[in-house]
Design a protein around this motif. Structure first.
Motif, PDB file in Angstrom:
ATOM      1  N   PRO A  67     -30.389  -6.861  12.322  1.00 25.66           N
ATOM      2  CA  PRO A  67     -31.288  -7.995  11.453  1.00 25.66           C
ATOM      3  C   PRO A  67     -30.567  -9.968  12.275  1.00 25.66           C
ATOM      4  O   PRO A  67     -29.724 -10.149  11.908  1.00 25.66           O
ATOM      5  N   GLY A  68     -31.557 -10.427  13.068  1.00 31.01           N
ATOM      6  CA  GLY A  68     -31.654 -11.300  13.422  1.00 31.01           C
ATOM      7  C   GLY A  68     -30.539 -11.618  14.658  1.00 31.01           C
ATOM      8  O   GLY A  68     -31.192 -12.403  14.862  1.00 31.01           O
ATOM      9  N   GLY A  88     -31.842 -22.530  22.474  1.00 33.90           N
ATOM     10  CA  GLY A  88     -32.282 -23.537  21.634  1.00 33.90           C
ATOM     11  C   GLY A  88     -31.551 -23.777  20.257  1.00 33.90           C
ATOM     12  O   GLY A  88     -30.387 -23.580  20.488  1.00 33.90           O
ATOM     13  N   PRO A  89     -32.047 -22.790  18.864  1.00 39.20           N
ATOM     14  CA  PRO A  89     -31.488 -22.788  18.259  1.00 39.20           C
ATOM     15  C   PRO A  89     -30.197 -21.510  17.833  1.00 39.20           C
ATOM     16  O   PRO A  89     -29.970 -21.034  16.674  1.00 39.20           O
ATOM     17  N   PRO A 144     -29.705 -16.050  16.448  1.00 40.20           N
ATOM     18  CA  PRO A 144     -31.194 -15.247  16.367  1.00 40.20           C
ATOM     19  C   PRO A 144     -31.476 -15.633  17.848  1.00 40.20           C
ATOM     20  O   PRO A 144     -30.862 -16.169  18.361  1.00 40.20           O
ATOM     21  N   GLY A 145     -32.111 -14.331  17.502  1.00 41.34           N
ATOM     22  CA  GLY A 145     -32.757 -13.726  18.638  1.00 41.34           C
ATOM     23  C   GLY A 145     -33.491 -15.218  19.507  1.00 41.34           C
ATOM     24  O   GLY A 145     -33.708 -15.959  18.911  1.00 41.34           O
ATOM     25  N   LEU A 146     -33.391 -14.784  21.291  1.00 45.37           N
ATOM     26  CA  LEU A 146     -33.635 -16.629  21.316  1.00 45.37           C
ATOM     27  C   LEU A 146     -35.283 -15.932  21.450  1.00 45.37           C
ATOM     28  O   LEU A 146     -36.390 -14.824  21.319  1.00 45.37           O
ATOM     29  N   THR A 147     -35.672 -17.394  20.737  1.00 44.02           N
ATOM     30  CA  THR A 147     -37.434 -17.608  21.573  1.00 44.02           C
ATOM     31  C   THR A 147     -37.428 -18.747  22.072  1.00 44.02           C
ATOM     32  O   THR A 147     -38.595 -18.987  22.330  1.00 44.02           O
ATOM     33  N   GLU A 148     -36.463 -19.625  22.703  1.00 42.14           N
ATOM     34  CA  GLU A 148     -36.895 -20.337  24.049  1.00 42.14           C
ATOM     35  C   GLU A 148     -35.428 -20.895  24.305  1.00 42.14           C
ATOM     36  O   GLU A 148     -34.996 -20.537  24.613  1.00 42.14           O
ATOM     37  N   MET A 149     -35.209 -20.544  25.780  1.00 42.22           N
ATOM     38  CA  MET A 149     -34.587 -21.297  26.791  1.00 42.22           C
ATOM     39  C   MET A 149     -35.085 -22.577  27.537  1.00 42.22           C
ATOM     40  O   MET A 149     -35.227 -22.500  28.317  1.00 42.22           O
TER      41      MET A 149
END
Ligand SMILES: [Fe+2]
Length: 164
Positions: A67-68, A88-89, A144-149
């Motif tokens: 989860p997340g 990113g976040p 949270p999971g990597l969405t941008e780097m």
């Protein structure tokens, strides 16, 4: 003793285990994410047979999700590096499973031997490089999971999708 509370634990703490929170199935704190990474690191059967090395591009494999969060397995042949980037976040835990990696930040560089862990918050910028003469393997948990780097470069900023 100077206390406004007269609440005290008396007797055998083990006798009240039913009052304690049950162990969570998934990690939710920094310590629990670091613990998850350590437990995976210690269980080679979970990851050792999956590792591949690719001299032409950095190899990575998503080992699991929860989860997340996401867990990635990465390999680094000698000379391979991530370039300077942030996440990113996402916050994360980097754990070296095999070999030795070098982490460079604005504050300097540190050598990360097998077993070393780095915990970082969103926006933390670093470069990870295999400066050694042997291949290396690392485990990366992102929450949270990597969405941008986003890559940090002197003249331009690009977004990479390879975890590091
Ligand atoms: Fe990274």
């Amino acid at each position: 003793m100077n206390s406004d509370s007269d609440l005290q634990i008396a007797g055998d703490i083990l006798a009240v285990q039913h009052l304690l929170q049950p162990a969570r199935e998934h990690p939710a704190t920094v310590a629990e994410f670091a613990g998850l990474a350590r437990s995976i690191a210690a269980d080679r059967a979970q990851w050792a047979h999956l590792v591949e090395y690719d001299a032409t591009t950095r190899w990575y494999h998503r080992l699991g999700t929860g989860p997340g969060y996401e867990v990635w397995l990465l390999s680094w042949v000698p000379g391979q590096g991530s370039g300077l980037h942030d996440h990113g976040p996402s916050s994360g835990v980097l754990t070296v499973l095999e070999g030795e990696l070098t982490e460079r930040t604005a504050r300097g560089e540190r050598s990360l031997a097998a077993g070393a862990q780095r915990v970082f918050a969103p926006g933390y910028a670093h470069e990870v490089v295999n400066d050694s003469l042997e291949p290396a393997v690392s485990l990366h948990v992102y929450y949270p999971g990597l969405t941008e780097m986003p890559m940090h470069m002197a003249a331009r900023c690009t977004t990479e999708t390879v975890p590091a």
